[in-house]
Design an enzyme around this catalytic site. Structure first.
Site, mmCIF file in Angstrom:
data_model
loop_
_atom_site.group_PDB
_atom_site.id
_atom_site.type_symbol
_atom_site.label_atom_id
_atom_site.label_comp_id
_atom_site.label_asym_id
_atom_site.label_seq_id
_atom_site.Cartn_x
_atom_site.Cartn_y
_atom_site.Cartn_z
ATOM 1 N N GLY A 22 0.835 -1.197 0.000
ATOM 2 C CA GLY A 22 0.000 0.000 0.000
ATOM 3 C C GLY A 22 0.870 1.246 0.000
ATOM 4 C CB SER A 26 1.637 -0.409 5.495
ATOM 5 O OG SER A 26 2.741 -0.492 6.390
ATOM 6 C CG ASP A 27 6.101 2.537 1.357
ATOM 7 O OD1 ASP A 27 7.125 2.144 1.958
ATOM 8 O OD2 ASP A 27 6.154 3.137 0.265
ATOM 9 C CD1 TRP A 28 9.969 0.346 7.120
ATOM 10 C CD2 TRP A 28 8.726 -0.595 5.525
ATOM 11 N NE1 TRP A 28 10.251 -1.010 7.104
ATOM 12 C CE2 TRP A 28 9.511 -1.610 6.133
ATOM 13 C CE3 TRP A 28 7.855 -0.961 4.507
ATOM 14 C CZ2 TRP A 28 9.459 -2.944 5.756
ATOM 15 C CZ3 TRP A 28 7.799 -2.290 4.114
ATOM 16 C CH2 TRP A 28 8.583 -3.258 4.729
#
Length: 740
Positions: free
Chosen positions: A243, A276-278
């Site tokens: 994401g 998720s992206d970080w």
């Protein structure tokens, strides 16, 4: 000899012949394995076993699996034999090991990896077989480091040439994107490593990436920004999806119900996990309900992630139910079983930093290099006719494996262009070097590796030194362009100008030595108007991996005939590009994609704007002639395959590879369409003086547009023109067909 003995001899001969044929077939299979990997879909056969495991887990153990417990792992359940899910960055190669609770390198001695060409370089090969080899190689390196998930490929559309992540993205075209992404993913996952396809979706700028709300029409979304992701899920069976940071139509992309649930889960039947992206998560309940499975982050207080203690609190308050948690855990375990990370029997072992991987990196790099100009036929260099060569430019000695913001590669091998020339040129040729230019920024913060404001100051002393050296040599090669500080995640460039006074350097050097070759090392478009005027020989390379220098040198001396073509358009002016012509970049709180479906060459061709170098452009040291374009019939139904055939002849003096491109126009369409759209291509090797009959198939369904009223793809009946060309601008011939 009696009749019985004759029969025995015949049987023995037949047996030996059959055995030889079997061995021949096995060898054939072995040699072609890298390009014949079968798609491995996410199997559901472990679901009953997974259900029984979940029934034994505590609520705390389940929740712990839904968020990071280190910088690149999420929790397992040791007492039940469930290991951590281990991830690694991978746009350019497998990232070095970090401390569990910080971004600091661990300092290991066994985490060196192969530096692979950036995504732009891979796509410039237009070679799907190399994409699969790339995936297989980087997947093997991930397995050798005991990783489960590779955080790659990055397949977002190049909407603006200023985007800081253009270097790792594939192209401006959805068809080329998916044509490279699918084999790449198959290659990685053949090594029992899951890809994490990113960044889903419409993540096309770094400016305000954490807050900007992207708005566009549904047709634009479906035709331009989703096709590569759809192919990754449906055709390549990608195990995980990442994401993105930004919003889409009001909702953050890690809690975007429409994209994550309606499209990804319901329409595409995605069975894998969304990561998720970080630090891209902004809620607990909304994220979980709307499609997120695992939250990863940049802070080290792992218990306070949205999907950690706040999730337990939400469960206790009845804001979310246990069944939702079980569903997430089941998806994670399903991927882990498919990757054999729980039951590791028969799992690929992997290999890292091998000669084979360096060879593959070389192949990709050598096919990615693009010949933009060769008006005086300076290239390739005839080494028997020169005694000296001057090499100029900071990029002649610079290494690109690390730098910028985001993932780099710790590698033992990165051949610079100067080293490559020293390796390739005859020893009797004198090689002189002058730096020519250096990085100058307006600030003094040398600790910052990206986003620094480039100074307009020019180091005239370095230019003078380079000019004097060029005067004394038979031929000069200037290695100009960019680096990982100029092109970087987390920041977009301010303009398209070549940095650090390079235009002035190139102008001054070419004035004193007309036998000058300019090589641009960069991974995003730059303003090359002045360079194009100054030099008669221009090459484009990339952040091109461990073997970059050797590949470049071999192209310069003619050992390799360049065959790369541009995966995006180089404009004359930034204002010619669609996102800038419509004043819709970068936006502030919102950004509206006003150009709609007219992204990249679609805009330039439809609006009749001449680029400096068009999409799909690239020259060769030989010449190719196209003839006899035809289709297998004139009329097709909407479910048929259009078979396009033509003859490609190498009329020059060198063997070479050509990328034949098929574009389609729909002159009778009742809706607005681009003048032409790429719908097929093939890279073909033809020996000098020879010709080949080439066939490219186009499913008629590829001619569909997305009808917003009907909410479905529609192939309009009527006339279509198939155009055969060497770029989006250079069309050689066309043929008309009808769709019933």
């Amino acid at each position: 000899m009696n009749k019985y003995n004759v029969y025995i001899i015949i049987l023995i001969v037949v047996f030996i012949f059959s055995a030889c044929q079997f061995k021949k077939e096995e060898k054939k299979k072995s040699n072609s394995y890298e390009t014949t990997i079968q798609t491995k879909s996410i199997s559901l056969k472990f679901d009953s076993k997974i259900d029984s495991i979940i029934s034994l887990m505590t609520l705390e153990e389940k929740v712990a699996m839904l968020h990071g417990n280190s910088m690149f792992t999420s929790s397992g359940v040791e007492r039940l034999g469930i290991p951590e899910l281990k991830m690694t960055d991978g746009p350019l190669g497998i990232r070095e090991e970090l401390h569990r609770d910080s971004w600091a390198a661990l300092g290991s001695t066994n985490d060196f990896a192969t530096f692979f060409p950036a995504g732009g370089g891979l796509s410039a090969t237009w070679n799907s077989e190399l994409a699969e080899i790339y995936g297989k190689s980087i997947g093997a390196e991930a397995r050798a480091r005991n990783k489960d998930i590779l955080l790659a490929p990055a397949i977002n559309i190049v909407r603006t040439p200023l985007c800081g992540r253009t270097f790792e993205y594939f192209s401006e075209d959805p068809f080329l994107n998916k044509s490279m992404a699918v084999p790449y993913i198959k290659g990685v996952q053949s090594q029992d490593v899951g890809v994490c396809v990113k960044h889903f979706a419409v993540n096309n700028q770094e400016t305000n990436r954490g807050t900007v709300d992207v708005l566009m029409s549904e047709r634009t979304l479906r035709e331009i920004y989703l096709p590569a992701f759809k192919a990754a899920v449906i055709n390549a069976n990608a195990y995980t999806v990442m994401g993105a940071y930004n919003k889409f139509r009001g909702d953050y992309l890690c809690e975007n119900k429409y994209l994550l649930n309606t499209i990804l889960r319901d329409e595409w039947d995605f069975k894998g996990i969304v990561i998720s992206d970080w630090a891209a998560v902004h809620s607990t309940v909304k994220s979980l309900k709307n499609g997120l499975d695992i939250e990863m982050g940049t802070i080290t207080d792992f218990d306070n992630y949205y999907l950690a203690k706040p999730l337990l609190d939400s469960l206790a308050a009845g804001k979310i139910d246990k069944q939702t948690i079980d569903k997430k855990v089941k998806r994670i375990l399903r991927v882990m079983y498919n990757l054999k990370s729980i039951d590791s029997t028969g799992r690929a072992k992997g290999s890292i930093n091998t000669k084979g991987h360096l060879t593959n990196a070389y192949k990709i790099a050598s096919e990615s290099i693009i010949l933009l100009k060769n008006s005086e036929n300076i290239l390739p260099i005839n080494t028997s006719k020169i005694n000296s060569i001057t090499v100029i430019g900071d990029n002649a000695t610079r290494k690109h494996a690390a730098g910028g913001f985001g993932a780099g590669v710790k590698t033992k091998t990165e051949i610079t262009p100067l080293e490559g020339l020293k390796n390739s040129l005859p020893k009797e040729i004198e090689i002189n070097y002058a730096q020519g230019y250096k990085e100058i920024y307006e600030d003094d913060d040398k600790s910052k590796t990206y986003g620094r404001k480039i100074s307009n100051k020019i180091d005239t002393a370095l230019i003078d030194e380079a000019v004097q050296a060029a005067k004394k040599s038979d031929i000069t090669v200037i290695f100009a362009g960019s680096n990982r500080s100029v092109e970087s995640e987390a920041t977009d460039r301010e303009n398209l100008n070549l940095p650090f006074g390079q235009d002035e350097l190139i102008k001054k050097v070419t004035e004193v030595n007309p036998n000058t070759i300019v090589v641009i090392i960069a991974a995003a478009p730059f303003n090359l108007k002045e360079v194009e005027k100054s030099t008669s020989a221009l090459l484009w390379s990339w952040f091109n991996g461990s073997e970059a220098g050797n590949a470049l040198a071999d192209v310069i001396i003619g050992k390799v005939n360049p065959s790369g073509k541009l995966p995006w358009t180089i404009p004359v002016n930034l204002s010619d590009s669609p996102a800038h012509a419509t004043n819709s970049f970068p936006g502030s709180e919102t950004v509206e994609y006003k150009e709609g479906i007219l992204v990249g060459y679609r805009w330039f061709d439809t609006k009749n704007i001449k680029p400096l170098y068009p999409f799909g452009y690239g020259l060769s040291y030989t010449n190719f002639e196209y003839s006899n374009l035809k289709t297998d019939k004139q009329e097709y139904s909407m479910d048929e395959i259009i078979k396009v055939e033509f003859i490609l002849k190498n009329t020059g003096t060198k063997d070479g590879k050509e990328i034949a491109q098929l574009y389609v126009s729909a002159p009778e369409s009742t809706v607005v369409k681009a003048t032409k759209e790429l719908k097929g291509f093939k890279k073909v090797f033809v020996k000098k003086g020879n010709a080949k009959t080439v066939t490219i198939s186009i499913p008629a369904k590829e001619l569909a547009y997305y009808n917003e009223n009907k909410k479905q793809w529609v192939v309009e009946p009527g006339t279509y023109i198939i155009k055969l060309g060497t770029s989006s601008k250079n069309i050689k011939s066309n043929v008309t067909i009808n769709i019933k």
